[in-house]
Design a protein around this motif. Sequence first.
Motif, mmCIF file in Angstrom:
data_model
loop_
_atom_site.group_PDB
_atom_site.id
_atom_site.type_symbol
_atom_site.label_atom_id
_atom_site.label_comp_id
_atom_site.label_asym_id
_atom_site.label_seq_id
_atom_site.Cartn_x
_atom_site.Cartn_y
_atom_site.Cartn_z
ATOM 1 N N THR A 341 0.831 -1.211 0.000
ATOM 2 C CA THR A 341 0.000 0.000 0.000
ATOM 3 C C THR A 341 0.857 1.248 0.000
ATOM 4 O OG1 THR A 341 -1.711 -1.185 1.248
ATOM 5 C CG2 THR A 341 -1.863 1.213 1.181
ATOM 6 N N ALA A 342 1.929 1.245 0.778
ATOM 7 C CA ALA A 342 2.826 2.404 0.823
ATOM 8 C C ALA A 342 3.439 2.667 -0.546
ATOM 9 C CB ALA A 342 3.916 2.183 1.863
ATOM 10 N N VAL A 343 3.824 1.599 -1.235
ATOM 11 C CA VAL A 343 4.432 1.742 -2.569
ATOM 12 C C VAL A 343 3.411 2.245 -3.585
ATOM 13 C CG1 VAL A 343 5.432 0.448 -4.492
ATOM 14 C CG2 VAL A 343 6.219 0.014 -2.149
ATOM 15 N N ALA A 344 2.158 1.821 -3.457
ATOM 16 C CA ALA A 344 1.135 2.145 -4.460
ATOM 17 C C ALA A 344 0.412 3.468 -4.213
ATOM 18 C CB ALA A 344 0.106 1.019 -4.507
ATOM 19 N N ALA A 345 0.646 4.111 -3.083
ATOM 20 C CA ALA A 345 -0.144 5.292 -2.709
ATOM 21 C C ALA A 345 -0.076 6.403 -3.760
ATOM 22 C CB ALA A 345 0.311 5.821 -1.346
ATOM 23 N N PHE A 346 1.120 6.821 -4.143
ATOM 24 C CA PHE A 346 1.235 7.914 -5.117
ATOM 25 C C PHE A 346 0.692 7.523 -6.492
ATOM 26 C CE2 PHE A 346 4.233 9.938 -2.132
ATOM 27 C CZ PHE A 346 3.739 11.236 -2.185
ATOM 28 N N PRO A 347 1.077 6.351 -7.054
ATOM 29 C CA PRO A 347 0.512 5.970 -8.354
ATOM 30 C C PRO A 347 -1.015 5.916 -8.352
ATOM 31 C CG PRO A 347 2.405 4.597 -7.843
ATOM 32 C CD PRO A 347 2.119 5.401 -6.615
ATOM 33 N N MET A 348 -1.610 5.477 -7.245
ATOM 34 C CA MET A 348 -3.062 5.400 -7.174
ATOM 35 C C MET A 348 -3.699 6.777 -7.346
ATOM 36 S SD MET A 348 -5.470 4.051 -4.067
ATOM 37 C CE MET A 348 -5.116 5.532 -3.105
ATOM 38 N N PHE A 349 -3.185 7.764 -6.617
ATOM 39 C CA PHE A 349 -3.753 9.107 -6.724
ATOM 40 C C PHE A 349 -3.413 9.757 -8.067
ATOM 41 C CE2 PHE A 349 -4.484 8.788 -2.169
ATOM 42 C CZ PHE A 349 -5.706 9.435 -2.064
ATOM 43 N N TRP A 350 -2.280 9.403 -8.652
ATOM 44 C CA TRP A 350 -1.983 9.932 -9.991
ATOM 45 C C TRP A 350 -3.032 9.456 -10.997
ATOM 46 C CZ3 TRP A 350 3.853 8.236 -9.568
ATOM 47 C CH2 TRP A 350 4.518 9.151 -8.752
ATOM 48 N N LEU A 351 -3.428 8.198 -10.905
ATOM 49 C CA LEU A 351 -4.457 7.675 -11.798
ATOM 50 C C LEU A 351 -5.794 8.382 -11.570
ATOM 51 C CD1 LEU A 351 -3.809 3.808 -11.773
ATOM 52 C CD2 LEU A 351 -3.542 5.373 -13.706
ATOM 53 N N ILE A 352 -6.145 8.604 -10.322
ATOM 54 C CA ILE A 352 -7.401 9.291 -10.010
ATOM 55 C C ILE A 352 -7.387 10.710 -10.572
ATOM 56 C CG2 ILE A 352 -8.829 10.195 -8.118
ATOM 57 C CD1 ILE A 352 -7.879 7.721 -6.498
ATOM 58 N N ASP A 353 -6.242 11.361 -10.499
ATOM 59 C CA ASP A 353 -6.125 12.735 -10.970
ATOM 60 C C ASP A 353 -6.320 12.885 -12.478
ATOM 61 O OD1 ASP A 353 -5.704 13.741 -8.446
ATOM 62 O OD2 ASP A 353 -3.520 13.752 -8.590
ATOM 63 N N THR A 354 -6.244 11.778 -13.221
ATOM 64 C CA THR A 354 -6.476 11.857 -14.662
ATOM 65 C C THR A 354 -7.948 12.139 -14.987
ATOM 66 O OG1 THR A 354 -6.933 9.490 -14.917
ATOM 67 C CG2 THR A 354 -4.618 10.200 -15.072
ATOM 68 N N LYS A 355 -8.835 11.867 -14.033
ATOM 69 C CA LYS A 355 -10.282 12.027 -14.196
ATOM 70 C C LYS A 355 -10.882 11.035 -15.197
ATOM 71 C CE LYS A 355 -9.985 17.026 -13.334
ATOM 72 N NZ LYS A 355 -10.414 18.372 -13.805
ATOM 73 N N ASN A 356 -10.056 10.121 -15.664
ATOM 74 C CA ASN A 356 -10.540 9.109 -16.592
ATOM 75 C C ASN A 356 -11.309 8.034 -15.821
ATOM 76 O OD1 ASN A 356 -10.106 6.297 -17.925
ATOM 77 N ND2 ASN A 356 -9.775 7.762 -19.594
ATOM 78 N N PRO A 357 -12.565 7.756 -16.180
ATOM 79 C CA PRO A 357 -13.362 6.786 -15.413
ATOM 80 C C PRO A 357 -12.693 5.422 -15.249
ATOM 81 C CG PRO A 357 -14.782 8.007 -16.887
ATOM 82 C CD PRO A 357 -13.368 8.391 -17.247
ATOM 83 N N LEU A 358 -12.103 4.903 -16.340
ATOM 84 C CA LEU A 358 -11.453 3.600 -16.261
ATOM 85 C C LEU A 358 -10.248 3.648 -15.316
ATOM 86 C CD1 LEU A 358 -11.237 0.683 -17.154
ATOM 87 C CD2 LEU A 358 -9.902 1.449 -19.153
ATOM 88 N N ALA A 359 -9.460 4.717 -15.417
ATOM 89 C CA ALA A 359 -8.286 4.855 -14.557
ATOM 90 C C ALA A 359 -8.696 4.950 -13.090
ATOM 91 C CB ALA A 359 -7.480 6.091 -14.960
ATOM 92 N N ILE A 360 -9.783 5.651 -12.838
ATOM 93 C CA ILE A 360 -10.273 5.781 -11.455
ATOM 94 C C ILE A 360 -10.710 4.428 -10.913
ATOM 95 C CG2 ILE A 360 -12.138 6.728 -10.039
ATOM 96 C CD1 ILE A 360 -11.991 9.249 -11.807
ATOM 97 N N ILE A 361 -11.433 3.665 -11.705
ATOM 98 C CA ILE A 361 -11.887 2.345 -11.272
ATOM 99 C C ILE A 361 -10.701 1.427 -10.980
ATOM 100 C CG2 ILE A 361 -13.074 0.250 -12.036
ATOM 101 C CD1 ILE A 361 -15.036 2.093 -13.532
#
Length: 457
Positions: A341-361
């Motif tokens: 989880t610690a390793v994935a934290a930043f990449p996860m929010f980067w994907l959310i920030d794209t606003k792309n529905p698939l990336a968010i899911i």
Amino acid sequence: MDTPTPHPDSSRNTPGTTAAAAPTPPEHSLPTVSGSDAARIARAAFVGTALEWYDYFLFGTAAALVFNRLFFTELDATAATLAAFATFGVGFAARPIGALLFGYIGDKYGRRPALLTTIVMIGCATGLIGFLPDFGSIGLAAPIMLAVLRLLQGLAVGGEWGGAVTIAVEHAPLEKRGRFAALVQIGSPVGTLVSSGAFALALLLPPDVFDAWGWRLPFLAAFPLLGVALYIRLKVEESPIFQDLVKQEQRSRIPAVDVFRKAGGRLLVAIAAAMLGVGGFYMITTFVVSYGTNTLGVDRGVMVNATLVAAAFQIVVTVFAGRLGEKFGAGRMTVIGGLLTAVAAFPMFWLIDTKNPLAIIVAVTVGIAIVTIAYAVTGALLTELFPPELRYSGVALGYNIAGALTGFLPLIATAFLAASGNASWSAALILIVISLITVLGGALGERLRITDKAIVE
């Protein structure tokens, strides 16, 4: 590290000690644990816990989508969201009090009466939210009444999870405790799935209809669901290990006091180990739904659907992680989940920030999946930290103090987000911190395990 006085039916596997327990007196009959009954008891515990989490998670979704607009309408958008999350956090603050109350009942009078009480409390509190008038109807009384019902939810949940895990584990054969503890944990994703699904259906209504009465339907559904869950839970027998405590007069007079006095160090380990499963989950669901909807402007249906997909995957991960916990140890699985989880934290929010529905899911699903690696084994880990006479109180306090400490994370993350100019790195850092705390808790918990002795049919 403080260590409790072991129950005669326990052996401690800690550094510097032997695995053998104190000799059992010849007249003492160890409790019999039937493998055939274990699954039935665990399923009953799961049904009740699923209802508890449905009710509890429902409030979190509503805090992000409804309460900020209908119950705090005189505040600006950010302040209203903060107020809604503060009300959401009240439930977490009440959970340690519920742990003290129901831990006392569970360790003193039985696991079963405590669990019957908790399920009725939370079902009624949730259903009554569906009848609450909003701010436009009765003004300030609306958010006050909302906070009171949330408080009752928190008290009930404070005793529910610890009792459900305890009774499931104490009915299970030793070598299968991980899977049955994980079965109770499945109540969380099922509760999420049903609550998110209920809101997803309600959101299909026209916006004005949803605001007028549509949002109330998922809350009102708590009443018939309570009837089903209560019927199933009434068939659950008392824990054989608790019955043995009664026969041997091994019950603690004031369990919570003895937890702090005899097992304070273990309690700290339990709190640390549970933080990611509670706080990380709400960061990736409640906070992310609010962040995506209110800050990024993503359609709220997309955000709710992301939690639905994540919940479905969480069920599968919980089953596999529970089995792996039996093989490798619950503490080691907690460490793995925390590090990932610690390793994935930043990449996860980067994907959310794209606003792309698939990336968010994808981001929400992967985030919940790796948090679940630790969460799936939390029940097994925490029950192994405390002897039977302190188990209900110790497990409930550890889990719910962690909940109280992390329940305000959506509120804190929203405040940090505003201070950082809506930069998601601030939320990612919070997730990393609680992940590393859980890594420490898992590593220590693996070294401090207590294993009950039992006769397995």
